[in-house]
Design a protein around this motif. Sequence first.
Motif, short mmCIF file in Angstrom:
data_model
loop_
_atom_site.label_atom_id
_atom_site.label_comp_id
_atom_site.label_asym_id
_atom_site.label_seq_id
_atom_site.Cartn_x
_atom_site.Cartn_y
_atom_site.Cartn_z
N CYS A 78 19.81 -103.78 -0.59
CA CYS A 78 19.63 -105.22 -0.45
C CYS A 78 18.14 -105.53 -0.50
N GLY A 80 17.17 -108.80 -0.41
CA GLY A 80 17.04 -110.17 0.07
C GLY A 80 15.85 -110.30 1.01
N THR A 81 15.48 -111.50 1.34
CA THR A 81 14.25 -111.74 2.11
C THR A 81 14.20 -110.98 3.43
N ALA A 82 15.27 -111.05 4.22
CA ALA A 82 15.26 -110.39 5.53
C ALA A 82 15.11 -108.88 5.38
N CYS A 83 15.81 -108.31 4.42
CA CYS A 83 15.71 -106.86 4.21
C CYS A 83 14.34 -106.51 3.63
N CYS A 119 20.92 -110.53 -0.56
CA CYS A 119 21.60 -110.74 0.72
C CYS A 119 23.09 -110.42 0.78
N LEU A 120 23.40 -109.45 1.62
CA LEU A 120 24.79 -109.03 1.80
C LEU A 120 25.43 -109.74 2.99
N GLY A 121 24.67 -110.62 3.61
CA GLY A 121 25.22 -111.40 4.71
C GLY A 121 25.16 -110.72 6.06
N CYS A 122 24.42 -109.63 6.16
CA CYS A 122 24.28 -108.95 7.46
C CYS A 122 22.79 -108.69 7.70
N CYS A 123 22.01 -109.75 7.56
CA CYS A 123 20.54 -109.65 7.60
C CYS A 123 20.01 -108.99 8.87
N VAL A 128 19.39 -103.08 4.55
CA VAL A 128 20.76 -102.61 4.39
C VAL A 128 20.94 -101.89 3.04
S1 FES Z 1 18.73 -110.06 3.24
FE1 FES Z 1 19.69 -108.14 3.26
S2 FES Z 1 21.57 -108.57 4.24
FE2 FES Z 1 20.61 -110.50 4.15
#
Ligand code: FES
Length: 159
Positions: A78, A80-83, A119-123, A128
Amino acid sequence: MIDFEPSELAETIEENGEGASLISVLEEIQARYRYLPQAAMVLVSERFGVPLSQVYSVATFYHSFSLTPRGKHTISVCTGTACHVRGAVQVLNRLETTLDVQPNETTRDRQFTLETVNCLGCCALGPVVVLDNEYEGQVTTKKVDKLLKRAMRQAGGEQ
Ligand code: FES
């Protein structure tokens, strides 16, 4: 290495029955070879009497079909921003280096396909990594090494 055998396509079509749909035959080919070889799509086009462009259009519309060889195992990172802020780049770099592939590529032995996802929805668990549908959270480069060792052991045992 899995190579496409045109004679097996006829079997695949027969196994799916006379009334088989184009999608069900493509699904069977995808399941058997883990991708849709070009030669297979040409044969499907001829068998179903539809333009090759129509077969390509179906094959590229559904995410479950791949036009390039896929590994036995899929590793998704992942980004995504949080990851990303929690170290996804280092994790991805480690996988790229260890497997000697870039995202959306498959290792030469066709054991692993590396891909990135948003984003896999488990930020909260970031970074992840998903290995064959199993989610791993708070992944570090050390954890990547362990994951790969485990997957390689499994891959070795599944030859
Ligand atoms: S950014 Fe990786 S799970 Fe949301």
